[in-house]
Design a protein around this motif. Structure first.
Motif, PDB file in Angstrom:
ATOM      1  N   VAL A  24      -8.283  -2.553   2.746  1.00  0.00           N
ATOM      2  CA  VAL A  24      -7.159  -3.454   2.440  1.00  0.00           C
ATOM      3  C   VAL A  24      -6.895  -4.390   3.617  1.00  0.00           C
ATOM      4  O   VAL A  24      -6.690  -5.592   3.435  1.00  0.00           O
ATOM      5  CB  VAL A  24      -5.906  -2.602   2.088  1.00  0.00           C
ATOM      6  CG1 VAL A  24      -4.695  -3.497   1.940  1.00  0.00           C
ATOM      7  CG2 VAL A  24      -6.134  -1.840   0.805  1.00  0.00           C
ATOM      8  N   SER A  58      -1.726   4.181  -3.886  1.00  0.00           N
ATOM      9  CA  SER A  58      -2.960   3.760  -3.215  1.00  0.00           C
ATOM     10  C   SER A  58      -3.684   4.969  -2.636  1.00  0.00           C
ATOM     11  O   SER A  58      -4.618   4.816  -1.851  1.00  0.00           O
ATOM     12  CB  SER A  58      -2.645   2.781  -2.090  1.00  0.00           C
ATOM     13  OG  SER A  58      -1.784   1.785  -2.527  1.00  0.00           O
ATOM     14  N   CYS A 104      -6.207   4.594  -8.114  1.00  0.00           N
ATOM     15  CA  CYS A 104      -5.979   4.139  -6.734  1.00  0.00           C
ATOM     16  C   CYS A 104      -5.929   2.609  -6.773  1.00  0.00           C
ATOM     17  O   CYS A 104      -6.903   1.972  -7.175  1.00  0.00           O
ATOM     18  CB  CYS A 104      -7.107   4.644  -5.851  1.00  0.00           C
ATOM     19  SG  CYS A 104      -7.018   4.017  -4.185  1.00  0.00           S
ATOM     20  N   LYS A 105      -4.775   2.050  -6.382  1.00  0.00           N
ATOM     21  CA  LYS A 105      -4.673   0.590  -6.406  1.00  0.00           C
ATOM     22  C   LYS A 105      -3.648   0.120  -5.371  1.00  0.00           C
ATOM     23  O   LYS A 105      -2.856   0.931  -4.873  1.00  0.00           O
ATOM     24  CB  LYS A 105      -4.302   0.099  -7.804  1.00  0.00           C
ATOM     25  CG  LYS A 105      -3.099   0.786  -8.407  1.00  0.00           C
ATOM     26  CD  LYS A 105      -2.774   0.295  -9.782  1.00  0.00           C
ATOM     27  CE  LYS A 105      -3.677   0.879 -10.821  1.00  0.00           C
ATOM     28  NZ  LYS A 105      -3.235   0.659 -12.184  1.00  0.00           N
ATOM     29  N   CYS A 106      -3.673  -1.192  -5.065  1.00  0.00           N
ATOM     30  CA  CYS A 106      -2.619  -1.744  -4.225  1.00  0.00           C
ATOM     31  C   CYS A 106      -2.011  -2.934  -4.956  1.00  0.00           C
ATOM     32  O   CYS A 106      -2.561  -3.380  -5.969  1.00  0.00           O
ATOM     33  CB  CYS A 106      -3.161  -2.151  -2.857  1.00  0.00           C
ATOM     34  SG  CYS A 106      -4.264  -3.532  -2.906  1.00  0.00           S
ATOM     35  N   VAL A 153       0.885  -1.188   0.000  1.00  0.00           N
ATOM     36  CA  VAL A 153       0.000   0.000   0.000  1.00  0.00           C
ATOM     37  C   VAL A 153       0.912   1.224   0.000  1.00  0.00           C
ATOM     38  O   VAL A 153       1.775   1.346   0.869  1.00  0.00           O
ATOM     39  CB  VAL A 153      -0.909   0.016   1.245  1.00  0.00           C
ATOM     40  CG1 VAL A 153      -1.817   1.225   1.214  1.00  0.00           C
ATOM     41  CG2 VAL A 153      -1.723  -1.251   1.308  1.00  0.00           C
ATOM     42  N   VAL A 155      -9.438   3.392   2.549  1.00  0.00           N
ATOM     43  CA  VAL A 155      -8.515   2.553   1.776  1.00  0.00           C
ATOM     44  C   VAL A 155      -7.803   1.582   2.712  1.00  0.00           C
ATOM     45  O   VAL A 155      -7.744   0.374   2.462  1.00  0.00           O
ATOM     46  CB  VAL A 155      -7.476   3.440   1.023  1.00  0.00           C
ATOM     47  CG1 VAL A 155      -6.431   2.561   0.340  1.00  0.00           C
ATOM     48  CG2 VAL A 155      -8.178   4.319   0.001  1.00  0.00           C
ATOM     49  N   GLU A 176      -1.843  -6.276  -9.510  1.00  0.00           N
ATOM     50  CA  GLU A 176      -2.516  -5.040  -9.099  1.00  0.00           C
ATOM     51  C   GLU A 176      -3.938  -5.337  -8.645  1.00  0.00           C
ATOM     52  O   GLU A 176      -4.600  -6.215  -9.199  1.00  0.00           O
ATOM     53  CB  GLU A 176      -2.599  -4.068 -10.266  1.00  0.00           C
ATOM     54  CG  GLU A 176      -1.280  -3.397 -10.564  1.00  0.00           C
ATOM     55  CD  GLU A 176      -1.423  -2.395 -11.687  1.00  0.00           C
ATOM     56  OE1 GLU A 176      -2.517  -2.296 -12.265  1.00  0.00           O
ATOM     57  OE2 GLU A 176      -0.428  -1.710 -11.977  1.00  0.00           O
TER      58      GLU A 176
END
Lengths: 757, 192
Positions: free
Chosen positions: B36, B100, B107-109, B6, B32, B119
């Motif tokens: 996660v 993130s 927006c991703k982790c 993250v 977020v 991803e």
């Protein structure tokens, strides 16, 4: 502004004439030539101080020329004039003879513009143009300062935050160290307790062992007999007994040594005897004589051989040496000749090169001299001379070299002969002596002599390889044996004496020991020793008992101490460290920081504010441009207003719409016919009305309140328009005084102020 | 065990106009983080740029102890310096660029498993933040973003329309419309 009273002393037809006016419409009625225009001009002159044809109005009868006028309660003398005549004429005077105002007037344009320039609207625009917006700039500076202050504040916060971070890092490090110390303390404590228990167990075991040992010792002591003796005396006796025993032993050793020495002495004597008999003598003197004889024989033999050697050498060595010397000389000569010949060869090569070079030079210069200058002839002559010299040197050297080569050949032949001669002589020596060279001959002779001597005296072979060394060795051997014999004899004497001394010492001490034992009541030394042994054993047991007690006390004390001990040096140190670290952590002030968000927000807001102020400041030039344009439009905006007034007025009077265009200088035209004067397109009555409307509008724009004087105009209008004019006059009279001179009864809508006749 | 990466949440960081939406920014970041943490319960987490680099260290320490799972990795320099027990600070692998942050464009982790990165799109947790200067008239449909900061000048009626909109903040001057003057002109005229 109101004309209240007019007093004429003398002006035109008027003499001592007075009339009073009121607010609103004042109608002065009179037929033609009754003095309406004269009175109107008098008022005009009094108000403005200007009248173009003043002289025409001199009194007809009176000598007095003038009069006065009361304006708003104040007297205005004849011609004093308080109002600009042009402005007054353009706005407040409508003459009978027709008015050309619609042809424009620049001065009024200026007055109008000036008037508008001072109006609220224009002042507003001017304010924009004149403003430096200093407040905004100041505000920008103030905001900038505030931003700097806030950034400083934020910087200080960052500083505090960094300090706090350092403290926190330090605290965490201390906590980590504290944890480590605590763990170490715990393990050290366990170790300490284990060791304590182990030691206590060891002490208990040792105490138990010592107690049982003490009991056994006590029991043994109780069993032991107790007899008092003098240990010192016993010790002296023991020493003496020891000495006796030692002396006895020493005596036996000495007797043994004496026996060995006696054997050695006999052996040495036997060896001497044997050596003497070997050389064939009977006693020592005979031996010495025999040795001398042998030495003499060896000398004689040596001399004999020397003589033989000398003879051989004289016969063979000298001729050989002569041949070898000669051979050496020949060799040296050959080396020298060889060196000279090598140098000669080098010279020969050099002269050969020089000769060829000079010959070539001569040849070339001769050829060129045939075609060229005479100087080359000199060069040719020089070349030929050099060629001659080098040719002579070349052949001379060549001859010398040939001579040397011949000499070298001769030397080589001679050397060969000498070598052969030498070989023959060496062969002869070999044949005569049996050796290869003369040096070996001496050795050979020496060997022969030695072998012959030793063959005659074979016993000498055991002592050396040559007679002289063998005789010396034999003599040395005898001397050694003699010395050995003497040494043994001296030692024997010494040892015998020591044995005798020991025996007398032993007798004396033995007696002393015996009497001392008797005195102490002992039967024998063993009896005494036994008593001493018992005594010492007892003492040892008592000492052991004391030691056990002492040890027991020490162990008990140690046990007590260990039992009381709750810590070690290491543990104490760790405990101190832990306490110190705890205190240090507690002392650390880790106050949470106040949040910086308010400052950050304020900073952000200030930055935005700054950007907005900057934007505003950046927009100032644009605003000023716009204000300038609007001001210009406004200043000339009177034309529009007058146009509207004219269009509406015209429509009011005539019911039709005429699109008037008013120029800034107030010139009136009809749109579409701007190039034509108004007088060419409109009737007189229409022009009078336009002039009236123009004055009315301009007056309103300029906000003038002068009395509006109308001198007998509108006489040619129809009734409808007279009514409409009257409506307008009523409207004008609401704002300012109207003095309407007329000869038209239709305008007598109210009573006239005065009727002129 | 998988590793969940993250990056760029940057708690306590409110750049520019985001300072006016601190609560909303915190909430977006927590959304977020919590999503996660819940989704990958039991996995190992790697946090990169979790905090504002100038954040209050005490708050950071408390945050780590209170909100992060045990044995997670936080690579922030500040966390490294603080030596917070039970927190690893090094992550040796090279990873592809990503973010993130709920305020980022994407927006991703990342999920690190058997040496490869996968991803996971967290676009549904994105919060569109916008700040803008207003010197002209305000469009009728405004505001279209989740969080908006308007800076500049508003006519009173525009301000009245905006003042009850919670996701919009305004910094600047409220002006009364008089004549044909533009906003900037009107603002300047107020100075006379």
């Amino acid at each position: 502004m109101r004309v209240e009273k007019v007093v004429i002393e003398g002006f035109g037809k008027f003499e001592d004439f007075t009339v009073e006016f009121k607010e609103g419409i004042n109608i002065v009625f009179g037929k033609n030539s009754t003095g309406k225009t004269t009175l109107a001009n008098f008022i005009k002159y009094c108000l403005t101080g200007h009248l173009e044809n003043l002289e025409d109005f001199r009194p007809w009868h009176s000598r007095k020329f003038g009069g006065k006028l009361t304006l708003d309660g104040r007297e205005l003398l004849f011609g004093e004039g308080r109002i600009d005549p042009d402005e007054y004429f353009f706005t407040s005077f409508l003459p009978e003879s027709g008015d050309p105002s619609y042809n424009g007037f620049e001065k009024i344009m200026k007055i109008l513009k000036e008037h508008r320039y001072n109006t609220e609207t224009a002042t507003f625009f001017r304010k924009i143009l004149e403003s430096s917006f200093e407040r905004l700039r100041r505000m920008e500076r103030e905001i900038d300062l505030s931003i700097k202050e806030l950034e400083k504040k934020l910087g200080a916060w960052y500083g505090r935050r960094d300090e706090l971070k350092k403290l926190l890092v330090e605290r965490n490090r201390l906590l980590e160290e504290l944890d480590n110390k605590k763990n170490r303390f715990s393990s050290e404590m366990q170790k300490f307790m284990r060791e304590k228990e182990k030691r206590l167990a060891e002490i208990d075991a040792e105490i138990g062992k010592l107690e049982s040992e003490r009991e056994a010792t006590r029991r043994e002591l109780e069993r032991m007999p107790h007899r008092l003796i003098s240990l010192e005396t016993c010790k002296e006796i023991e020493d003496k007994v020891e000495k006796l025993a030692f002396s006895k032993g020493r005596k036996e050793e000495l007797i043994g040594e004496i026996e060995v020495l006696n054997e050695k002495l006999a052996e040495t004597r036997e060896k001497i005897k044997e050596l003497i008999s070997q050389v064939g003598a009977e006693d020592l003197e005979g031996f010495m004589l025999r040795i001398e004889n042998l030495k003499l024989q060896a000398e004689v033999l040596k001399e004999k051989k020397k003589h033989e050697l000398r003879e051989i050498l004289e016969r063979l060595k000298k001729p050989l040496e002569s041949v070898e010397n000669e051979l050496n000389e020949v060799n040296e000569e050959m080396v020298k000749a060889g060196e000279v010949l090598a140098k000669g060869d080098k010279k020969l090569s050099l002269f050969k090169v020089l000769l060829l070079s000079s010959a070539a030079l001569s040849l070339v210069s001769t050829l060129f001299s045939l075609f060229s200058s005479r100087y080359l002839l000199i060069l040719t002559a020089l070349g030929l001379s050099l060629t001659g010299v080098f040719a002579w040197r070349y052949f001379y050297t060549k001859r010398e070299c040939a001579k040397l080569e011949r000499t070298l050949s001769e030397l080589t032949a001679k050397r060969k002969d000498l070598m052969e001669k030498r070989s023959a002589m060496i062969m002869e020596i070999k044949g005569t002596t049996g050796v290869e060279d003369l040096n070996s001959l001496e050795e050979r002779l020496k060997r022969d002599l030695n072998s012959e001597f030793l063959r005659r005296h074979p016993y000498l072979s055991a002592f050396g390889k040559d007679p002289e060394s063998a005789i010396d060795a034999l003599e040395r051997r005898l001397n050694e044996l003699l010395m050995s014999k003497e040494t043994i004899e001296a030692a024997l004497l010494e040892k015998n004496r020591a044995v005798e001394e020991l025996e007398s010492f032993m007798n004396r001490v033995g007696k002393e020991v015996k009497s001392a034992l008797t005195e102490m009541g002992f039967v024998s030394v063993e009896d005494m020793k036994e008593a001493v042994e018992v005594y010492r054993r007892r003492e040892a047991l008592e000492e052991k008992l004391r030691e056990i007690e002492k040890r027991l006390q020490a162990l008990m004390k140690e046990r007590e101490e260990i039992e009381q001990r709750v810590s070690s040096v290491e543990l104490d140190s760790l405990k101190r460290d832990i306490e110190f670290l705890k205190r240090k952590v507690e002392e650390m002030r880790l106050d949470r920081l106040e949040e910086p968000w308010d400052v950050l927000e304020e900073l952000y807001r200030k930055k935005v504010e700054y950007a907005l102020v900057s934007e505003k400041i950046g927009h100032i030039p644009l605003l000023k441009d716009k204000a300038k344009k609007l001001l210009e439009e406004f200043l000339e905006g009177y034309t529009k207003e007058i146009e509207i007034g004219l269009i509406e007025g015209y429509k009011h009077f005539f019911g039709a719409v005429v699109n008037f265009k008013v120029h800034p200088d107030l010139k009136v035209r009809i749109r579409g016919y701007e190039d034509r004067e108004l007088s060419r397109t409109m009737s007189k009555s229409c022009l009078t009305l336009i002039a009236f409307l123009l004055k009315k509008n301009v007056s309103e724009l300029l906000e003038v309140n002068y009395p509006f004087i109308i001198d007998n105009s509108f006489v040619d209008l129809d009734d409808e328009r007279v009514e409409k004019v009257w409506e307008y006059l009523v409207e004008v009279a609401r704002k300012r005084q109207v003095i309407f001179f007329t000869s038209d009864k239709r305008f007598l809508k109210k009573d006239p102020i005065v009727v002129l006749s | 065990m998988n590793m969940i990466l993250v990056k760029d949440l940057r708690f306590f960081y409110y750049p520019e106009g985001l300072i006016l939406f601190r609560k909303e920014a915190d909430m977006a970041r927590f959304n977020v983080l919590n999503y996660v943490l819940n989704k990958f319960k039991g996995e190992k987490f790697v946090f990169i740029n979790l905090f504002w680099q100038k954040a209050d260290p005490i708050t950071v320490e408390e945050f780590v102890l209170e909100h992060l799972p045990k044995d997670c990795v936080v690579t922030d320099e500040l966390v490294k310096e603080l030596h917070i027990p039970g927190v690893e600070t090094s992550f040796e692998y090279d990873y592809p660029e990503f973010s993130s942050s709920p305020f980022a464009t994407e927006c991703k982790c990342l999920i690190f498993s058997n040496g490869t990165f996968t991803e996971l799109d967290l676009g549904f947790l994105r919060v569109k933040f916008e700040e803008e200067f207003v010197f002209g008239d305000l469009a009728l449909g405004y505001p279209s973003s989740d969080l908006v900061v308007l800076k500049g000048f508003l006519w009173r009626e525009e301000y009245e329309r905006l003042k009850h909109v919670e996701n919009a903040k305004f910094i600047g001057e409220v002006l009364d419309k008089v004549g044909d003057w533009t906003k900037l002109e009107r603002a300047l005229l107020k100075e006379l």
